[in-house]
Design a protein around this motif. Structure first.
Motif, PDB file in Angstrom:
ATOM      1  N   VAL A   1       0.906  -1.236   0.078  1.00 51.26           N
ATOM      2  CA  VAL A   1       0.185  -0.154  -0.277  1.00 51.26           C
ATOM      3  C   VAL A   1       1.210   1.208   0.116  1.00 51.26           C
ATOM      4  O   VAL A   1       1.568   1.987   0.937  1.00 51.26           O
TER       5      VAL A   1
ATOM      6  N   VAL B   1       2.986   6.426   6.581  1.00 52.39           N
ATOM      7  CA  VAL B   1       3.229   5.560   6.052  1.00 52.39           C
ATOM      8  C   VAL B   1       2.806   5.417   7.810  1.00 52.39           C
ATOM      9  O   VAL B   1       1.934   3.775   7.641  1.00 52.39           O
TER      10      VAL B   1
ATOM     11  N   ILE C   1      -0.763   4.278   7.878  1.00 53.40           N
ATOM     12  CA  ILE C   1      -1.631   3.360   7.474  1.00 53.40           C
ATOM     13  C   ILE C   1      -0.777   1.955   8.365  1.00 53.40           C
ATOM     14  O   ILE C   1      -1.576   0.977   9.140  1.00 53.40           O
TER      15      ILE C   1
ATOM     16  N   ALA D   1       3.792  -0.901   3.546  1.00 57.85           N
ATOM     17  CA  ALA D   1       3.141   0.604   3.766  1.00 57.85           C
ATOM     18  C   ALA D   1       4.278   1.495   3.456  1.00 57.85           C
ATOM     19  O   ALA D   1       5.604   1.310   3.469  1.00 57.85           O
TER      20      ALA D   1
ATOM     21  N   VAL E   1      -8.054   3.635   3.234  1.00 61.52           N
ATOM     22  CA  VAL E   1      -6.369   3.199   4.111  1.00 61.52           C
ATOM     23  C   VAL E   1      -7.323   1.637   4.516  1.00 61.52           C
ATOM     24  O   VAL E   1      -6.828   0.531   3.997  1.00 61.52           O
TER      25      VAL E   1
END
Length: 292
Positions: free
Chosen positions: A34, A42, A45, A75, A285
């Motif tokens: 992702v 990041v 996530i 991520a 997300v």
């Protein structure tokens, strides 16, 4: 026939065995990624991960690999623009498909699944602020893919011809390209009432390339109007951002499953903007982590 050995100047490996920009080793990444523009995103996530095994930062590139509901996921931030995407995609592909010891391509190709989550400006009423749009087509106003020999194999040439015609293209020295998304990726992530399919335009800038005028004048002041009115085989141009085309094009050239999904935070027709979009991007997300 002997394999092509990639020179040190072309595939740059740091002294610690990591690839040049990302500072990651082949074992550091998952085959499910992702990606996002903002390095701080990041951490957001990865806050959903059950465990973390890798956490590396270098420049605008921040990577965290961990597990989410039993799935190993990486991520990774890519910064802003298609030029950064070109670096990230090539280095991820190298991590997956090049033997760093022999500097040759591996015999068996590893396919990566990469979903970019981002923000964008909406162009159509059916994709208002707060909605999620998956790039069923990624339209490149950036030029990156023209440097790759296989660009014609992964692009929709009739779509490109319609873009040139209907937009009465006036930007000298740059032609738009159009890359369709993998059908299985659209089936995986697009759902009624959730993520809608669209044609996402990736520009090589935030201001004039997206039709914003501050002090500098626009080469084609009517381009956005033509973009909004464009339609080809039922497809309308849905939203602006800056990375989807290079991601889609290089992903296809290198043999990976890639998709961009954006939340709409600006209405370009209505000239409205939502700067408080944190909750919306977190919802996107969560959706992507569940479906990847």
């Amino acid at each position: 026939m002997s394999k092509f050995i990639i020179p040190e100047s072309e595939l740059i490996i740091n002294n610690d065995g990591t690839i040049f920009h990302l500072h990651l080793r082949p074992e550091d990444i998952s085959d499910k990624l992702v990606i996002c523009g903002d390095p701080s995103r990041v951490d957001m996530i990865a806050s959903h991960f059950d465990s973390v095994e890798v956490n590396v930062s270098s420049r605008e590139f921040h990577a965290i690999t961990g597990t989410y509901k039993g799935k190993r996921i990486t991520a990774l931030s890519h910064g802003i623009g298609s030029d950064n995407i070109e670096i990230v995609l090539n280095e991820l592909d190298a991590l997956a498909n090049i033997d760093f010891k022999t500097r040759t391509a591996k015999d068996e190709h590893k396919e990566l699944t990469i979903v970019r989550v981002g923000t964008s400006g909406g162009l159509q009423d059916f994709a208002p602020i707060g909605s999620f749009v998956a790039a069923n087509y990624a339209i490149g106003f950036d030029g990156v893919l023209h440097f790759y020999a296989d660009r014609d194999k992964v692009c929709d040439k009739p779509f490109e011809a319609e873009l040139m015609k209907q937009l009465e293209w006036q930007i000298d020295g740059l032609k738009p390209y159009a890359v369709p998304a993998p059908k299985d990726m659209i089936e995986q992530f697009v759902t009624p009432g959730g993520v809608v399919p669209g044609a996402t335009i990736a520009c090589n800038g935030f201001y004039a390339p997206q039709g914003r005028r501050l002090r500098g004048q626009l080469a084609d002041p009517k381009l956005n109007e033509k973009i909004i009115n464009f339609e080809h085989n039922g497809v309308k141009l849905t939203n602006f951002e800056m990375e989807s085309s290079a991601l889609a094009g290089l992903g296809a050239v290198l043999g990976h499953r890639v998709l961009t999904i954006c939340t709409i935070i600006a209405g370009r027709k209505s000239e409205t903007m939502n700067t408080e979009y944190k909750g919306t991007i977190e919802g996107l997300v969560q959706l992507v982590l569940d479906r990847i």
